[in-house]
Design a protein around this motif. Structure first.
Motif, short mmCIF file in Angstrom:
data_model
loop_
_atom_site.label_atom_id
_atom_site.label_comp_id
_atom_site.label_asym_id
_atom_site.label_seq_id
_atom_site.Cartn_x
_atom_site.Cartn_y
_atom_site.Cartn_z
N SER A 140 -19.27 -5.60 12.88
CA SER A 140 -20.60 -5.90 13.44
C SER A 140 -20.94 -5.05 14.65
O SER A 140 -22.04 -5.16 15.19
CB SER A 140 -20.69 -7.38 13.83
N LYS A 141 -20.00 -4.19 15.07
CA LYS A 141 -20.19 -3.43 16.29
C LYS A 141 -20.33 -1.93 16.02
O LYS A 141 -19.74 -1.40 15.07
CB LYS A 141 -19.00 -3.67 17.25
N PRO A 142 -21.09 -1.24 16.87
CA PRO A 142 -21.26 0.21 16.68
C PRO A 142 -20.00 0.97 17.06
O PRO A 142 -19.21 0.52 17.90
CB PRO A 142 -22.40 0.54 17.65
N LYS A 143 -19.79 2.10 16.41
CA LYS A 143 -18.69 3.01 16.72
C LYS A 143 -17.34 2.29 16.73
O LYS A 143 -16.46 2.59 17.53
CB LYS A 143 -18.92 3.69 18.08
N THR A 144 -17.19 1.34 15.82
CA THR A 144 -15.99 0.52 15.78
C THR A 144 -15.52 0.39 14.33
O THR A 144 -16.34 0.21 13.43
CB THR A 144 -16.25 -0.89 16.36
N ARG A 145 -14.22 0.50 14.13
CA ARG A 145 -13.69 0.39 12.77
C ARG A 145 -12.36 -0.35 12.79
O ARG A 145 -11.50 -0.11 13.62
CB ARG A 145 -13.50 1.78 12.16
N PHE A 146 -12.22 -1.27 11.86
CA PHE A 146 -10.96 -1.96 11.60
C PHE A 146 -10.23 -1.16 10.54
O PHE A 146 -10.77 -0.91 9.46
CB PHE A 146 -11.25 -3.38 11.11
N ILE A 147 -9.02 -0.71 10.83
CA ILE A 147 -8.26 0.12 9.90
C ILE A 147 -7.10 -0.69 9.33
O ILE A 147 -6.24 -1.19 10.08
CB ILE A 147 -7.72 1.39 10.58
N ASP A 148 -7.06 -0.83 8.04
CA ASP A 148 -6.01 -1.60 7.37
C ASP A 148 -4.75 -0.74 7.24
O ASP A 148 -4.64 0.12 6.37
CB ASP A 148 -6.50 -2.03 5.99
N VAL A 149 -3.79 -0.99 8.15
CA VAL A 149 -2.49 -0.31 8.04
C VAL A 149 -1.43 -1.30 7.57
O VAL A 149 -0.23 -0.98 7.57
CB VAL A 149 -2.08 0.31 9.40
N ALA A 150 -1.87 -2.49 7.19
CA ALA A 150 -0.94 -3.52 6.70
C ALA A 150 -0.70 -3.38 5.20
O ALA A 150 0.46 -3.38 4.74
CB ALA A 150 -1.48 -4.91 7.01
N THR A 151 -1.76 -3.25 4.42
CA THR A 151 -1.62 -3.16 2.96
C THR A 151 -0.72 -2.00 2.53
O THR A 151 0.11 -2.17 1.61
CB THR A 151 -3.00 -3.03 2.30
N PRO A 152 -0.82 -0.81 3.14
CA PRO A 152 0.02 0.30 2.71
C PRO A 152 1.52 0.07 2.88
O PRO A 152 2.31 0.79 2.26
CB PRO A 152 -0.45 1.46 3.60
N ILE A 153 1.93 -0.90 3.70
CA ILE A 153 3.37 -1.13 3.87
C ILE A 153 3.85 -2.34 3.09
O ILE A 153 4.95 -2.86 3.31
CB ILE A 153 3.75 -1.26 5.36
N LEU A 154 3.02 -2.80 2.14
CA LEU A 154 3.42 -3.90 1.27
C LEU A 154 4.06 -3.36 -0.01
O LEU A 154 3.70 -2.28 -0.49
CB LEU A 154 2.20 -4.76 0.90
N ASN A 155 4.99 -4.11 -0.54
CA ASN A 155 5.59 -3.78 -1.82
C ASN A 155 4.57 -4.12 -2.91
O ASN A 155 4.10 -5.25 -2.99
CB ASN A 155 6.88 -4.58 -2.02
N GLU A 156 4.23 -3.17 -3.73
CA GLU A 156 3.18 -3.37 -4.74
C GLU A 156 3.56 -4.45 -5.77
O GLU A 156 2.69 -5.06 -6.37
CB GLU A 156 2.88 -2.06 -5.45
N LYS A 157 4.85 -4.69 -5.96
CA LYS A 157 5.28 -5.65 -6.96
C LYS A 157 5.04 -7.09 -6.53
O LYS A 157 4.60 -7.93 -7.32
CB LYS A 157 6.76 -5.44 -7.29
N ASN A 158 5.34 -7.39 -5.26
CA ASN A 158 5.20 -8.78 -4.80
C ASN A 158 4.24 -8.94 -3.63
O ASN A 158 4.05 -10.05 -3.14
CB ASN A 158 6.57 -9.36 -4.43
N MET A 159 3.66 -7.82 -3.18
CA MET A 159 2.69 -7.81 -2.07
C MET A 159 3.27 -8.42 -0.80
O MET A 159 2.57 -9.02 0.01
CB MET A 159 1.40 -8.54 -2.48
#
Length: 219
Positions: free
Chosen positions: A169-188
């Motif tokens: 909701s804010k200008p010049k601001t971004r939430f970056i998902d660095v959590a999903t990339p370190i999950l095991n794709e088989k069991n998340m």
């Protein structure tokens, strides 16, 4: 200009030392940053990484983004609320960065603070940065689900969701998902092979995952 910069550094060092006598957390580390700055102050408009040990222990952060004006200022063990209450005037504003990457909040939750507390701290920090550095871009790196802190997973997910909604909701601001990339794709679940032996801090392979996500923003 050099005299003015020197005065700023001297005043900052004096203020940090005075605060340390009142129980300023991580005062030795902050003084070390200021000592580094007194020898060579990073140029304005840099790319600043601040936060807790996930930043402090990223040993090759600058090398991974070689050629970019990266400034690393992590305080291991620090909590997001402490960046609001203590560190921002000393370890953020003086660098006048064009981009600020923030990783913090994980320690807050582990110490008993709620997701709402953590999101509230980010909102305060965002306001502080935006008011002082209105042209700066603000990036929040999502709180990672560390295997050793599995019992806090629901609170971590809620905090990330609350912070993302606010950031969106804010200008010049971004939430970056660095959590999903370190999950095991088989069991998340968090991939333990991407962590050091403490199952809390990322190893080089874990930072490979983060680098891949962040590359398009660190420019």
């Amino acid at each position: 200009m050099k005299i003015k910069l020197l005065l700023v550094i001297v005043v900052t060092l004096f203020t940090v030392n005075a605060s340390a006598q009142k129980g300023f957390p991580f005062d030795a580390e902050v003084r070390q940053f200021k000592h580094q700055d007194s020898l060579q102050m990073p140029a304005p408009d840099g790319i600043l990484f601040v936060g807790s040990s996930s930043i402090r222990l990223w040993d090759d952060l600058e090398k991974r983004f070689e050629g970019k004006p990266v400034i690393k200022r992590g305080l291991g063990g620090s909590e997001l609320w402490q960046w609001v209450d203590y560190y921002t005037p000393y370890v953020l504003f003086p660098y006048q960065p064009k981009k600020v990457f923030i990783y913090a909040g994980e320690n807050d939750i582990a110490s008993g603070r709620t997701a709402q507390n953590v999101a509230g701290s980010f909102e305060k920090l965002w306001t502080m940065i935006h008011d002082k550095l209105p042209n700066a871009e603000i990036y929040f790196l999502s709180i990672k689900p560390s295997p050793s802190r599995a019992k806090f997973l629901n609170e971590v997910i809620l905090a990330n969701n609350l912070i993302k909604a606010y950031a969106d909701s804010k200008p010049k601001t971004r939430f970056i998902d660095v959590a999903t990339p370190i999950l095991n794709e088989k069991n998340m679940r968090p991939d333990s092979s991407l962590f050091k032996g403490d199952y809390l801090h990322l190893n080089s392979k874990g930072y490979d995952k983060w680098e891949k996500v962040l590359k398009k923003y660190v420019k």
